[in-house]
Design an enzyme around this catalytic site. Structure first.
Site, short mmCIF file in Angstrom:
data_model
loop_
_atom_site.label_atom_id
_atom_site.label_comp_id
_atom_site.label_asym_id
_atom_site.label_seq_id
_atom_site.Cartn_x
_atom_site.Cartn_y
_atom_site.Cartn_z
N PRO A 14 -32.10 -3.30 29.76
CA PRO A 14 -32.98 -2.50 30.63
C PRO A 14 -33.85 -1.60 29.74
O PRO A 14 -33.34 -0.69 29.08
CB PRO A 14 -31.98 -1.67 31.45
N LEU A 15 -35.12 -1.88 29.67
CA LEU A 15 -36.04 -1.19 28.77
C LEU A 15 -36.86 -0.17 29.56
O LEU A 15 -37.73 -0.52 30.34
CB LEU A 15 -36.97 -2.20 28.09
N SER A 16 -36.56 1.11 29.33
CA SER A 16 -37.17 2.18 30.15
C SER A 16 -38.47 2.72 29.58
O SER A 16 -39.20 3.43 30.25
CB SER A 16 -36.18 3.33 30.29
N GLY A 17 -38.74 2.41 28.30
CA GLY A 17 -39.92 2.99 27.66
C GLY A 17 -39.63 4.31 26.97
O GLY A 17 -40.54 4.95 26.45
N GLY A 18 -38.33 4.71 26.92
CA GLY A 18 -37.93 5.91 26.20
C GLY A 18 -37.41 5.57 24.81
O GLY A 18 -37.30 4.40 24.44
N LYS B 138 0.84 -1.19 0.00
CA LYS B 138 0.00 0.00 0.00
C LYS B 138 0.88 1.25 0.00
O LYS B 138 1.85 1.34 0.76
CB LYS B 138 -0.89 -0.02 1.25
N ASP C 290 -34.39 5.85 23.44
CA ASP C 290 -33.09 5.19 23.30
C ASP C 290 -33.18 3.68 23.52
O ASP C 290 -32.80 2.90 22.65
CB ASP C 290 -32.08 5.80 24.27
N SER C 291 -33.67 3.27 24.67
CA SER C 291 -33.74 1.83 24.94
C SER C 291 -34.74 1.15 23.99
O SER C 291 -34.54 0.00 23.58
CB SER C 291 -34.11 1.56 26.39
#
Length: 708
Positions: free
Chosen positions: A359-363, A114, A365-366
Site C-alpha cells: 500500500p503506497l501512500s505517497g509518504g 562455547k 515510510d511507504s
C-alpha cells in the site's frame, strides 16, 4: 621448513534446519578453500544446522541431523590435507553446548564448546545452551555410532583445548567470547597460540561493522597473531540479518575480507601469513613475554603433521604474504539500502511467493519501502549480470519462467512488485500524484482505488445495529468517534491489501501470490502512533527497525543515487496519516502535531528508554541537561510524562508488530528484542511525582540564583 601458512574464511548464507542446503554450502566452501591452497578452513557459528533454529535446538532431531551432515563432511577428499572447522550443537553429559567441530579427513581432532553464551537483546543462547565453564580442561566425549564407523574413533576430546600441529598452534573463540570483558584470546595468545579462529554469527545493525573490525584489529595489535572471523550473510529464518564480512587479521591489520551484503551463497577468502612475523611481533614486547611466562598451559591436541608450506615450494599457489587491505565503511543510508534489500530478497526467494504488494501512500515510510524493493531489483540485476547463476535460477523460479531474461531493474520490479494507492475522501491530490510518480519511476505495477464505498458500507452496518452515526470532530463529533472513524479507514486498507495480494498475480495471468509489505517505522511503533491491524499489519516489514529521521536521510540519498525525482517532494512534505477531513482540499492533520512530539524527540526518547535503560525519572534528569538550551525543566517534564503515558497505553500494539529486520538498538519490537510488559499503570504515579518534585527544586534554585 617454511613459516608461511594459508588460511581460509568462508561466508555462508545458511538457513535454519535446511540440512541439505547447509551441507552443500559448507561443502562448496571447503572445496573452494582447498582449490585456493588453504590448510585451514573456517565456517560460521552453528553452520551445520543454521544459527536461527531457536527452540528447535531443544529437539534431539536437530543434533542427530547435524551428526549426519558431519558424517558426510568427514569423508570429503579435500579434508585430507586441510583442517576444517564447522559449528553445531552437541549434547555432552546431559547438557547442550554450542560447539566447534575441528576435523581432518575421517578424524575429529577436537570438539570445542562455547565458553560465553550471548544472552542479550536479540540473543537467547542460555535458553538452549550452557557455556563450558571448565577453563583449560578437556573431557572424553563418546561419539555417535555413525561417526565411529567413519573415523574409527570411539571417543574424542571435548572442552577448552587447542590444536598443535608440527609447526603451528591454533586456538578457538566463538562469537561472544571476542566481546566479553575477559577474552579467551588473551590466555590463548599468552600460551603461544599463533592462529585464533572465531566462527561467529554477528548480526547486522547500523554502523556495527566498524566496531567488529576495530575489535579484531585491536586484538591482534595487542596480542600479535592471525585472527580468523567467519560470519553469515542473509536471513537464516527470522528477524536478524547477517551482513557477511568474514575476515582475517594479522598483527593489527586486516589482510582479507569477504564482501558485505553479498547475494552469493558461498564466499571464500584466503590469506597467507608468516608465523615468523607473528613470533617476531610478540617477542618485541617484553611486557607480553613476562606475562606469558606466568600463563598456565591449555590441553593440547597434537597432530603429527605439518601445515605450513616449505620455503621455495614451487606450486600453483602464491605463497607471498598477503598485504594489509583498507576497509571502506558504508554510510548509514547505504547500509539501510543493502541490508534491507538483501533481507527482502532472501525472504522472497525462500518463501515460495511470487513478489510483493505494498500500500503506497505517497509518504516517506511507504515510499522508503518501495525504494528498498527497487534497490533489491537493482542488486538482483547486478548479480545476474555478474554471472551469479544461483540468483538467476531463483528469479526464474519466482516468475515461473525458465527462459526469463532480466532486461532492467524496472522490468523486474514490474513483474514482482505491485503498489496500490488506496484513496479516501480524506486523501489529498498531492499524495496521490507523489505515489503515482514514484511507482512510474521504479516500474512497479501500480493500482489506484477508492475505499469510500467500503468505508460507508461498514458504517451503515454499525448504524443499522445501533442507530448511531459517528462523526469526525471537524463535523461536531467526539474524540472517540473521530478515532474510530480514522481506524476504520486504516483497517479497511489492510483487508484490501491482503485481498489484492492474493489475487493480483491471478488477474495478471501469472502464478503465485504476493507478500504484503508493512511500512511502520520504529518511532511510530514506540509511540503507538498507528492503528492496530491497519496496513502496518503485513507479512514482513523492511523498515520496522529504522527511525523516521534515518528514513528521511535514506530517501534523500536514494533520490540522488537513482535519480528518483518524485522523492524530493515526498521528503519535504509534512508526515500525515490523511484520515481526517480535508479543508479546501488541503490536509489539516499532521503526525507530529497529533503525537505531541517531533520525530527527532521520539528518537531520543527511544534511545534513552532502550539503550540507556532509563525510566521516566532517569530520562527526565538526562533531558534536562540535553535540552536545557531549548526547553525549561517544566517543559521537559511535560514532554517526558506525555511520552511515557502514550507509550504505556499503546504498548499492547508491540505484541502484534509485523516481523521486521532488526536494524537499530532502540527497536521496541516485543517478540524478541524488547522484553517488557504490555499492560502498564499509565499514570506512573510515583515516577511522575518524583519528576514534579525535581522540577520544583530546579525552579526554586533558579529563583534564588536570580535574586542573588
Amino acid at each position: 621448513m617454511g613459516s608461511k601458512i594459508k588460511l581460509a574464511v568462508s561466508c555462508l548464507n545458511q538457513w535454519a534446519l535446511d540440512f541439505q542446503g547447509n551441507l552443500e554450502r559448507i561443502t562448496e566452501a571447503i572445496k573452494q578453500a582447498h582449490e585456493l591452497g588453504a590448510t585451514y578452513c573456517l565456517t560460521p557459528e552453528i553452520s551445520v544446522s543454521g544459527y536461527g533454529c531457536d527452540d528447535h535446538f531443544l529437539e534431539i532431531d536437530t543434533e542427530r541431523h547435524c551428526w549426519e551432515v558431519l558424517e558426510e563432511l568427514l569423508q570429503l577428499e579435500e579434508c585430507k590435507q586441510m583442517i576444517c572447522d564447522v559449528g553445531m550443537p552437541v549434547v555432552h553429559r546431559g547438557s547442550r553446548f554450542n560447539c566447534r567441530i575441528i576435523f581432518l579427513f575421517k578424524r575429529i581432532l577436537l570438539i570445542r564448546p562455547k565458553t560465553a553464551c550471548c544472552n542479550e537483546l536479540n540473543y537467547r543462547e542460555l535458553r538452549w545452551f550452557v557455556p563450558w565453564q571448565k577453563s583449560k580442561t578437556v573431557e572424553s566425549y563418546l561419539l555417535p555410532q555413525n561417526i565411529c564407523y567413519v573415523t574409527g574413533q570411539s571417543h574424542v576430546e571435548i572442552g577448552d583445548g587447542i590444536i598443535e600441529t608440527g609447526d603451528a598452534c591454533i586456538g578457538s573463540e566463538i562469537c561472544e567470547e571476542l566481546w566479553t570483558a575477559e577474552n579467551s584470546h588473551v590466555s590463548l595468545g599468552l600460551d603461544g597460540v599463533d592462529i585464533f579462529t572465531n566462527g561467529s554469527g554477528s548480526q547486522f545493525s547500523l554502523q556495527q561493522l566498524h566496531r567488529r573490525m576495530d575489535l579484531i584489529k585491536a586484538t591482534t595489535r595487542k596480542m600479535g597473531g592471525a585472527y580468523l572471523m567467519c560470519n553469515q550473510v542473509g536471513c537464516d529464518g527470522g528477524r536478524i540479518f547477517y551482513d557477511g564480512c568474514s575476515m582475517i587479521a594479522c598483527n593489527g591489520d586486516i589482510v582479507a575480507c569477504t564482501p558485505q551484503f553479498s547475494l552469493k551463497e558461498v564466499e571464500v577468502e584466503v590469506a597467507t601469513v608468516d608465523l615468523e612475523d607473528i613470533r617476531s611481533f610478540r617477542v618485541s614486547k617484553p611486557s607480553r613475554s613476562m606475562q606469558a611466562t606466568k600463563e598456565s598451559e591449555y590441553p593440547r591436541i597434537k597432530i603429527h603433521g605439518f601445515f605450513m608450506c616449505p620455503d621455495g615450494l614451487i606450486s600453483q599457489h602464491d605463497l607471498s604474504c598477503t598485504l594489509p587491505i583498507q576497509i571502506t565503511y558504508k554510510t548509514s543510508e547505504e547500509e539501510i539500502e543493502f541490508s534491507a534489500s538483501n533481507w527482502l530478497w532472501d525472504y522472497l526467494r525462500r518463501s515460495g511467493q511470487s513478489g510483493f504488494f505494498l500500500p503506497l501512500s505517497g509518504g516517506v515510510d511507504s515510499s522508503s519501502v518501495a525504494c528498498i524493493v527497487f534497490a533489491m531489483c537493482n542488486l538482483v540485476c547486478k548479480a545476474v549480470h555478474d554471472g551469479n547463476k544461483g540468483v538467476l535460477s531463483d528469479v526464474r523460479r519466482l516468475v515461473h519462467d525458465q527462459s526469463y531474461a532480466i532486461t532492467s531493474p524496472e522490468n523486474l520490479c514490474n513483474d514482482i512488485f505491485t503498489t496500490c494507492y488506496m484513496a479516501s475522501e480524506n486523501s489529498s491530490v498531492a499524495t496521490k500524484q507523489r505515489a503515482s510518480s514514484l511507482a512510474k519511476r521504479i516500474g512497479s505495477n501500480h493500482l489506484e482505488l477508492r475505499i469510500d464505498t467500503v468505508v460507508s458500507a461498514l458504517l451503515m452496518v454499525f448504524t443499522a445495529v445501533t442507530g448511531f452515526i459517528p462523526k469526525f470532530t471537524a463535523k461536531g463529533g467526539s474524540r472517540r468517534e473521530n478515532l474510530a472513524l480514522q481506524n476504520n479507514q486504516a483497517r479497511i486498507r489492510m483487508v484490501l491489501a491482503y485481498l489484492f495480494a492474493q489475487l493480483m498475480q491471478w488477474v495478471r495471468g501469472k502464478p503465485g501470490g504476493l507478500l504484503v509489505l508493512g511500512s511502520s517505522n520504529i518511532d511510530e511503533a514506540l509511540r503507538g502512533y498507528y492503528t492496530k491491524y491497519d496496513c502496518s499489519s503485513a507479512d514482513i516489514n523492511p523498515i520496522g527497525g529504522i527511525g523516521k529521521t534515518e528514513l528521511k536521510s535514506f530517501v534523500s540519498y536514494f533520490c540522488k543515487k537513482y535519480n528518483v525525482q518524485p522523492l524530493r517532494e515526498i521528503v519535504e512534505a509534512p508526515p500525515t496519516a490523511e484520515l481526517e477531513p480535508l479543508e479546501d482540499g488541503e490536509i489539516t492533520q499532521t503526525d507530529e502535531v497529533q503525537m505531541g512530539m517531533t520525530y527527532n524527540e521520539l528518537s531520543v526518547f527511544g534511545k534513552l528508554r532502550k539503550v540507556a535503560l532509563c525510566g521516566p525519572y532517569g530520562m527526565f534528569t538526562k533531558l534536562v541537561q540535553l535540552w536545557k538550551q531549548t526547553y525549561s525543566p517544566r517543559q521537559v517534564a511535560e514532554k517526558v510524562k506525555h511520552f511515557f503515558y502514550t507509550y504505556s497505553i499503546n504498548r499492547h500494539k508491540m505484541t502484534t508488530l509485523t516481523p521486521a529486520m532488526h536494524c537499530d538498538a532502540h527497536s521496541p519490537e516485543d517478540s524478541r528484542h524488547d522484553l517488557r510488559p504490555f499492560l502498564y499503570h499509565n499514570k506512573w504515579t510515583w515516577q511522575f511525582r518524583k519528576i514534579d518534585d525535581h522540577v520544583a527544586k530546579l525552579e526554586e534554585h533558579e529563583i534564588v540564583t536570580k535574586k542573588k
